[in-house]
Motif scaffolding. Structure first.
Motif, PDB file in Angstrom:
ATOM      1  N   LEU A 126       0.807  -1.230   0.000  1.00 19.36           N
ATOM      2  CA  LEU A 126       0.000   0.000   0.000  1.00 19.36           C
ATOM      3  C   LEU A 126       0.836   1.274   0.000  1.00 19.36           C
ATOM      4  O   LEU A 126       0.285   2.369   0.030  1.00 19.36           O
ATOM      5  CB  LEU A 126      -0.935   0.007   1.214  1.00 19.36           C
ATOM      6  CG  LEU A 126      -1.933  -1.152   1.280  1.00 19.36           C
ATOM      7  CD1 LEU A 126      -2.764  -1.069   2.552  1.00 19.36           C
ATOM      8  CD2 LEU A 126      -2.858  -1.154   0.068  1.00 19.36           C
ATOM      9  N   HIS A 127       2.152   1.146  -0.021  1.00 20.55           N
ATOM     10  CA  HIS A 127       3.002   2.336  -0.024  1.00 20.55           C
ATOM     11  C   HIS A 127       2.800   3.114  -1.321  1.00 20.55           C
ATOM     12  O   HIS A 127       2.818   2.539  -2.410  1.00 20.55           O
ATOM     13  CB  HIS A 127       4.472   1.927   0.122  1.00 20.55           C
ATOM     14  CG  HIS A 127       5.405   3.086   0.298  1.00 20.55           C
ATOM     15  ND1 HIS A 127       5.891   3.805  -0.757  1.00 20.55           N
ATOM     16  CD2 HIS A 127       5.913   3.653   1.405  1.00 20.55           C
ATOM     17  CE1 HIS A 127       6.677   4.771  -0.316  1.00 20.55           C
ATOM     18  NE2 HIS A 127       6.712   4.701   0.997  1.00 20.55           N
ATOM     19  N   GLU A 128       2.631   4.425  -1.202  1.00 24.58           N
ATOM     20  CA  GLU A 128       2.263   5.230  -2.367  1.00 24.58           C
ATOM     21  C   GLU A 128       3.280   5.145  -3.505  1.00 24.58           C
ATOM     22  O   GLU A 128       2.922   5.222  -4.674  1.00 24.58           O
ATOM     23  CB  GLU A 128       2.075   6.693  -1.942  1.00 24.58           C
ATOM     24  CG  GLU A 128       1.596   7.559  -3.093  1.00 24.58           C
ATOM     25  CD  GLU A 128       1.245   8.972  -2.670  1.00 24.58           C
ATOM     26  OE1 GLU A 128       1.208   9.260  -1.469  1.00 24.58           O
ATOM     27  OE2 GLU A 128       1.025   9.801  -3.573  1.00 24.58           O
ATOM     28  N   PHE A 129       4.540   4.979  -3.172  1.00 21.80           N
ATOM     29  CA  PHE A 129       5.569   5.003  -4.222  1.00 21.80           C
ATOM     30  C   PHE A 129       6.131   3.626  -4.550  1.00 21.80           C
ATOM     31  O   PHE A 129       6.596   3.394  -5.656  1.00 21.80           O
ATOM     32  CB  PHE A 129       6.707   5.933  -3.802  1.00 21.80           C
ATOM     33  CG  PHE A 129       6.214   7.318  -3.503  1.00 21.80           C
ATOM     34  CD1 PHE A 129       5.934   8.197  -4.535  1.00 21.80           C
ATOM     35  CD2 PHE A 129       5.990   7.724  -2.202  1.00 21.80           C
ATOM     36  CE1 PHE A 129       5.448   9.464  -4.264  1.00 21.80           C
ATOM     37  CE2 PHE A 129       5.512   8.985  -1.925  1.00 21.80           C
ATOM     38  CZ  PHE A 129       5.234   9.863  -2.957  1.00 21.80           C
ATOM     39  N   ALA A 130       6.123   2.724  -3.572  1.00 24.70           N
ATOM     40  CA  ALA A 130       6.698   1.403  -3.812  1.00 24.70           C
ATOM     41  C   ALA A 130       5.631   0.332  -4.000  1.00 24.70           C
ATOM     42  O   ALA A 130       5.915  -0.743  -4.516  1.00 24.70           O
ATOM     43  CB  ALA A 130       7.610   1.018  -2.640  1.00 24.70           C
ATOM     44  N   SER A 144      -4.601   8.764  -6.254  1.00 20.05           N
ATOM     45  CA  SER A 144      -3.626   8.207  -5.313  1.00 20.05           C
ATOM     46  C   SER A 144      -4.203   8.234  -3.904  1.00 20.05           C
ATOM     47  O   SER A 144      -3.922   9.138  -3.125  1.00 20.05           O
ATOM     48  CB  SER A 144      -2.335   9.032  -5.374  1.00 20.05           C
ATOM     49  OG  SER A 144      -1.400   8.541  -4.460  1.00 20.05           O
ATOM     50  N   PRO A 145      -5.038   7.246  -3.592  1.00 14.22           N
ATOM     51  CA  PRO A 145      -5.649   7.263  -2.260  1.00 14.22           C
ATOM     52  C   PRO A 145      -4.598   6.973  -1.185  1.00 14.22           C
ATOM     53  O   PRO A 145      -3.729   6.129  -1.385  1.00 14.22           O
ATOM     54  CB  PRO A 145      -6.657   6.118  -2.328  1.00 14.22           C
ATOM     55  CG  PRO A 145      -6.125   5.196  -3.362  1.00 14.22           C
ATOM     56  CD  PRO A 145      -5.355   6.013  -4.330  1.00 14.22           C
ATOM     57  N   SER A 146      -4.676   7.680  -0.102  1.00 19.42           N
ATOM     58  CA  SER A 146      -3.701   7.420   0.972  1.00 19.42           C
ATOM     59  C   SER A 146      -4.313   6.377   1.894  1.00 19.42           C
ATOM     60  O   SER A 146      -5.001   6.710   2.853  1.00 19.42           O
ATOM     61  CB  SER A 146      -3.394   8.708   1.720  1.00 19.42           C
ATOM     62  OG  SER A 146      -4.570   9.238   2.267  1.00 19.42           O
ATOM     63  N   PHE A 147      -4.044   5.118   1.577  1.00 15.30           N
ATOM     64  CA  PHE A 147      -4.640   4.026   2.354  1.00 15.30           C
ATOM     65  C   PHE A 147      -4.278   4.106   3.836  1.00 15.30           C
ATOM     66  O   PHE A 147      -5.039   3.708   4.691  1.00 15.30           O
ATOM     67  CB  PHE A 147      -4.171   2.673   1.797  1.00 15.30           C
ATOM     68  CG  PHE A 147      -4.748   2.359   0.448  1.00 15.30           C
ATOM     69  CD1 PHE A 147      -6.068   1.973   0.319  1.00 15.30           C
ATOM     70  CD2 PHE A 147      -3.972   2.459  -0.690  1.00 15.30           C
ATOM     71  CE1 PHE A 147      -6.610   1.684  -0.920  1.00 15.30           C
ATOM     72  CE2 PHE A 147      -4.500   2.167  -1.938  1.00 15.30           C
ATOM     73  CZ  PHE A 147      -5.827   1.781  -2.056  1.00 15.30           C
TER      74      PHE A 147
END
Lengths: 288, 434
Positions: A126-130, A144-147
């Motif tokens: 769930l990491h936005e970039f990885a 880009s939801p911030s889970f």
């Protein structure tokens, strides 16, 4: 029982009793002693009796109640979701499971993963970039939801817990569903009962004891949640994902307030004991 | 047998179980994995090869997992474990471990090798509790390609000023990062955020690792310190509810509210923040010096300098890892001899060459300029900008960081207001540092 048989029983049960006393008894006694004492790491071997002070400190701590509320909400919501989904899956997939037993093995795979590993896995996924999920959501939809951000973190940990433990409820319900005598269904079919009515009026009532057991097991498990949340998001910003177990861990090891932590643990144990007793009573009352 | 004796017996049994390789003449419990372990192994080998070293004073190393290392160490020390003679300590945990450790006298060379600022990271109540082995501080990492492009483009400069005026109330000009104040840091972060400036090449201007975790507070502390903030005054009064902390916390909060740091960053720690920067979607960040290799490898156009300045100057939080003497050590003489040798120039240079990161005084660091140029920068920043908050080595320092992490991250995440966060922090710190 003859005297000889009595001695024999005592001899056979003795090692088990001693083992349980050593493994469970000593920590329990120690927890009780520390729970009623003023104890820190420096006074680990010389606790001073302080009566109910630790219990007063715990119940006066807003963080404890915040953690208790989190655990209560988390336990109740996840138990309901897991049991609802598990029941639906069990009924829907029962014919498939009967025909191809191996499909059940696939469905219960999430249960095999250690909860701490599950937390770490979601941390990556769930990491936005990885993480692959946010990556593709952003690439395909520009979204880009911030889970794991403050607005979504509770929902995310609830979904993660539900995905992992729904198979457990599914397994219980499948067993209960498959053990309903087939002649009951055949009799209902002869009487012209529609499938939906068959489920509500015959199958579900027969499965209710299992539903209660599943709900309570999942609630207790959710209420005492620790590892997957701790490895995924820790105690949360402002303590927003601090469960009772995380509160106890942090109070014990991070803040070194051993007596207070164990007082909280005793309260948790007492709550669980009461809930289980109630559950057992309810189940006895519903037993045919 | 009294209950107390039972407790001692239990603790001793636990220690015995945990002892593992406890048969060495001088057993050192080190920081497992990474360059610290490799460096410690190298200097131990060097020490054990000394011709004048008695067989019973040779050093053997003991490593456990990093997970929960300090929690396990605390239990071991409190139980009076004799499984090791020398153990790892960190600046922020010295006060907690000091009751179970003995102070040490370092070699005569120690002052010249490490310098006073670095030696102070291993002191508690005016006494030296360890040899500093590895030093951690913070760098400002920034994308040189982006900054150069900004500084060379008049239209971009005008946009930068417009954004600064809108959000900070000042028409600021972009500057080179070495000259940044924290306001410049904020303005730069806003400029490089796509939700504020759609032409930004990066999605976010910065990344603040804001998980509710004590180490993240260390990264943040350079910010309020540059505005004159401290944990407590010399009189012992708690000073966290100050204008300095209010300013720094509010500035950081602005970055969260305006989306200049990823919304998920309230769950980020070291690895996640590095991944964000490495993705190329972040323009600048304040991060531990240890990340230099990883970030530079991922983004070749990366520059480093000291964290931004405030009205009181430029500061970087520093803390060290070190090795100190277990009070229950079975071979104290041998352990003291090793610690004294470890604080000599010979040992410090060998440790650095083997991959460690000691904070060295400039003259000593200069001897490593060819092999470890990064240590020259670390040493310079430590002696010029390094600080330890008042109370930062006290018995409850870790708990203070924990309390701040809970309250400050709550404020950033919007679960409480600034007044409440500072009031709760001050109350917790008053209790912890009394």
């Amino acid at each position: 029982m003859t005297p000889g048989r009595s001695v024999e029983n005592a001899l056979l049960a003795g090692p088990l009793v001693l083992f349980l006393l050593a493994v469970l008894g000593f920590p329990t006694v120690l927890s009780l002693v520390y729970g009623f004492s003023e104890t820190g790491f420096q006074t680990l071997t010389a606790p001073e009796f302080s009566g109910l002070k630790n219990f007063r400190d715990v119940t006066a701590d807003p963080t404890f109640w915040q953690a208790a509320w989190f655990s209560l909400r988390f336990g109740a919501i996840t138990a309901l979701l897991q049991c609802g989904l598990g029941l639906a899956l069990a009924v829907y997939l029962a014919p498939l499971a009967r025909a191809h037993g191996w499909t059940v093995a696939i469905l219960i795979i999430p249960m095999i993963v250690a909860p701490a590993m599950m937390g770490l896995m979601y941390r990556l996924v769930l990491h936005e970039f990885a993480g692959p999920v946010p990556h593709y959501l952003y690439s395909w939809f520009g979204w880009s939801p911030s889970f794991l951000g403050p607005a979504n973190v509770f929902k995310t940990v609830v979904v993660a817990e539900t995905l992992q433990w729904t198979p457990f409820a599914f397994l219980l319900f499948l067993t209960a569903y498959q053990s309903i005598p087939q002649d009951l269904r055949e009799a209902a079919a002869v009487d012209g009962t529609r499938p939906w009515r068959l489920f509500w009026k015959i199958e579900l009532p027969l499965m209710m004891p299992t539903v209660f057991v599943a709900l309570f097991i999942r609630f207790i498990d959710g209420f005492r949640v620790f590892d997957n949340i701790y490895t995924l998001v820790g105690a949360g910003p402002g303590g927003s994902t601090t469960s009772i177990s995380i509160y106890i861990y942090e109070t014990f090891l991070r803040r070194g307030e051993i007596g207070k932590a164990l007082a909280a643990a005793i309260l948790l144990f007492a709550t669980a004991f009461v809930l289980l007793s109630v559950a057992q009573r309810l189940l006895r009352g519903r037993a045919p | 047998m009294t209950f107390r004796t039972c407790l001692r017996a239990g603790a001793a049994a636990l220690a015995l179980v945990a002892s593992g390789a406890a048969n060495a003449e001088v057993t050192v419990l080190g920081w497992p994995g990474g360059p610290e372990e490799a460096a410690l192994r190298a200097v131990t080998e060097l020490y054990n090869a000394r011709a004048d070293l008695a067989e019973e004073n040779k050093v053997e190393l003991l490593f456990t997992s990093r997970d929960g290392f300090f929690d396990k160490l605390q239990v071991d020390l409190a139980a009076g474990s004799t499984a090791f003679d020398i153990n790892l300590i960190a600046t922020y945990s010295i006060g907690r471990y000091a009751p179970f450790m003995d102070p040490v006298t370092l070699s005569d060379q120690a002052g010249a090798v490490f310098g006073d600022t670095v030696l102070k990271t291993m002191q508690f109540d005016g006494q030296q509790y360890g040899v500093p082995t590895d030093l951690s501080l913070h760098f400002l990492y920034y994308r040189t390609d982006l900054i150069d492009a900004l500084l060379a483009d008049d239209a971009a400069k005008a946009k930068y000023s417009e954004i600064a005026m809108k959000h900070l109330g000042k028409a600021m000009e972009p500057k080179a990062p070495a000259d940044w104040t924290w306001e410049d840091f904020v303005a730069n972060a806003l400029y490089f955020t796509q939700s504020i400036n759609p032409e930004s090449p990066t999605r976010y201007g910065t990344v603040i690792q804001a998980k509710n975790l004590l180490f993240n507070m260390m990264v943040f502390h350079s910010w309020p310190r540059s505005y004159g903030g401290n944990w407590m005054a010399d009189t012992g009064a708690i000073t966290v509810d100050s204008e300095a902390f209010r300013t720094a916390l509010s500035q950081a909060k602005m970055l969260f509210d305006l989306g200049a740091t990823p919304p998920d960053s309230t769950s980020y720690e070291y690895a996640e923040a590095n991944a964000a920067y490495a993705s190329g979607q972040v323009a600048a960040m304040v991060q531990w010096n240890a990340a230099a290799g990883e970030l530079t490898a991922a983004q070749a156009a990366t520059g480093t300098t000291a964290p931004p300045a405030g009205p009181d100057g430029r500061f970087t939080h520093i803390h060290g890892l070190g090795l100190g003497l277990n009070k229950a050590a079975e071979n104290k003489d041998g352990a003291i001899a090793f610690l004294q040798w470890l604080s000599t120039e010979e040992a410090a240079l060998a440790y650095a060459k083997a991959g460690g990161a000691p904070g060295l005084a400039s003259e000593t660091a200069a001897k490593l300029a060819a092999d470890r140029p990064d240590l020259v920068q670390v040493g310079e920043y430590a002696s010029t900008y390094g600080f330890v908050m008042n109370g930062g080595t006290s018995e409850n320092a870790l708990s203070v960081y924990e309390a701040q992490a809970k309250e400050f991250t709550g404020y950033w995440a919007g679960t409480q207001d600034l007044d409440t966060a500072l009031k709760n922090t001050a109350a917790a710190m008053t209790d912890l540092l009394k």
